[in-house]
Design an enzyme around this catalytic site. Structure first.
Site, PDB file in Angstrom:
ATOM      1  N   HIS A  96       0.905  -1.165   0.000  1.00  0.00           N
ATOM      2  CA  HIS A  96       0.000   0.000   0.000  1.00  0.00           C
ATOM      3  C   HIS A  96       0.935   1.204   0.000  1.00  0.00           C
ATOM      4  CE1 HIS A  96      -3.825   2.123   1.606  1.00  0.00           C
ATOM      5  NE2 HIS A  96      -2.891   3.063   1.491  1.00  0.00           N
ATOM      6  N   HIS A  98       3.234   4.202   0.340  1.00  0.00           N
ATOM      7  CA  HIS A  98       3.596   4.988   1.523  1.00  0.00           C
ATOM      8  C   HIS A  98       4.951   5.647   1.303  1.00  0.00           C
ATOM      9  CE1 HIS A  98       5.036   0.853   2.073  1.00  0.00           C
ATOM     10  NE2 HIS A  98       6.064   1.367   2.725  1.00  0.00           N
TER      11      HIS A  98
HETATM   12  P1  AMP Z   1       8.230  -0.845   3.242  1.00  0.00           P
HETATM   13  O1  AMP Z   1       9.391  -1.761   3.437  1.00  0.00           O
HETATM   14  O2  AMP Z   1       8.569   0.398   2.462  1.00  0.00           O
HETATM   15  O3  AMP Z   1       7.015  -1.565   2.690  1.00  0.00           O
HETATM   16  O4  AMP Z   1       7.884  -0.324   4.685  1.00  0.00           O
HETATM   17  C1  AMP Z   1       6.790  -0.760   5.427  1.00  0.00           C
HETATM   18  C2  AMP Z   1       6.937  -0.137   6.791  1.00  0.00           C
HETATM   19  O5  AMP Z   1       5.715  -0.302   7.471  1.00  0.00           O
HETATM   20  C3  AMP Z   1       8.021  -0.786   7.649  1.00  0.00           C
HETATM   21  O6  AMP Z   1       8.981   0.207   8.034  1.00  0.00           O
HETATM   22  C4  AMP Z   1       7.256  -1.339   8.840  1.00  0.00           C
HETATM   23  O7  AMP Z   1       7.962  -1.220  10.047  1.00  0.00           O
HETATM   24  C5  AMP Z   1       5.986  -0.509   8.831  1.00  0.00           C
HETATM   25  N1  AMP Z   1       4.812  -1.134   9.401  1.00  0.00           N
HETATM   26  C6  AMP Z   1       4.342  -2.379   9.155  1.00  0.00           C
HETATM   27  N2  AMP Z   1       3.218  -2.602   9.857  1.00  0.00           N
HETATM   28  C7  AMP Z   1       2.961  -1.466  10.555  1.00  0.00           C
HETATM   29  C8  AMP Z   1       1.948  -1.064  11.459  1.00  0.00           C
HETATM   30  N3  AMP Z   1       0.943  -1.880  11.803  1.00  0.00           N
HETATM   31  N4  AMP Z   1       2.003   0.182  11.982  1.00  0.00           N
HETATM   32  C9  AMP Z   1       3.019   1.012  11.658  1.00  0.00           C
HETATM   33  N5  AMP Z   1       3.999   0.698  10.799  1.00  0.00           N
HETATM   34  C10 AMP Z   1       3.986  -0.524  10.265  1.00  0.00           C
HETATM   35 ZN    ZN Z   2      -4.356  -0.749   1.282  1.00  0.00          ZN
END
Ligand code: AMP
Ligand code: ZN
Length: 108
Positions: A96, A98
């Site tokens: 998703h 971000h």
């Molecule tokens: P990416 O590797 O760019 O997909 O980063 C995903 C990020 O989402 C990682 O840094 C995770 O630590 C973070 N993440 C995953 N689940 C959650 C959550 N429930 N709340 C906050 N951050 C999250």
């Molecule tokens: Zn989503």
């Protein structure tokens, strides 16, 4: 998307440490921070990644960067990194869209 963790957070089904929210974008703390300040700028619309964005998402993408700038300012950050991980080969684990906001390494 029923099984998308960020859709669950942006729709309020799952809790997160929310820093900012408007009609289109939510900002919350990364659960496993890689920097003293590690925030995620997340559109409420489900888009899997930068690869899936379309021309119609231009305003949303710009809005994410402007949101990051405003939040960084409100956090007192004078400099920071903005990172999109794109696809598995780019280190993306959550499908998703971000934007990572990383900072806080130096004294303010
Ligand atoms: P990416 O590797 O760019 O997909 O980063 C995903 C990020 O989402 C990682 O840094 C995770 O630590 C973070 N993440 C995953 N689940 C959650 C959550 N429930 N709340 C906050 N951050 C999250
Ligand atoms: Zn989503």
């Amino acid at each position: 998307m029923d099984d998308c963790i960020f859709c669950k957070i942006t729709s309020g089904q799952q809790s997160a440490d929310v820093i900012d929210e408007d009609e289109k974008i939510m900002v919350f703390k990364d659960i496993k921070p890689s920097a003293p300040v590690h925030l995620l700028i997340v559109p409420k619309k489900h888009i899997a990644s930068v690869i899936e964005t379309k021309d119609e998402d231009e305003e949303l993408l710009g809005g994410m960067i402007l949101k990051a700038k405003d939040v960084a300012d409100s956090q007192g950050l004078k400099g920071y990194k903005l990172v999109f991980n794109v696809g598995r080969e780019g280190g993306q684990l959550v499908d998703h869209l971000h934007l990572h906001l990383l900072g806080g390494w130096t004294d303010k």
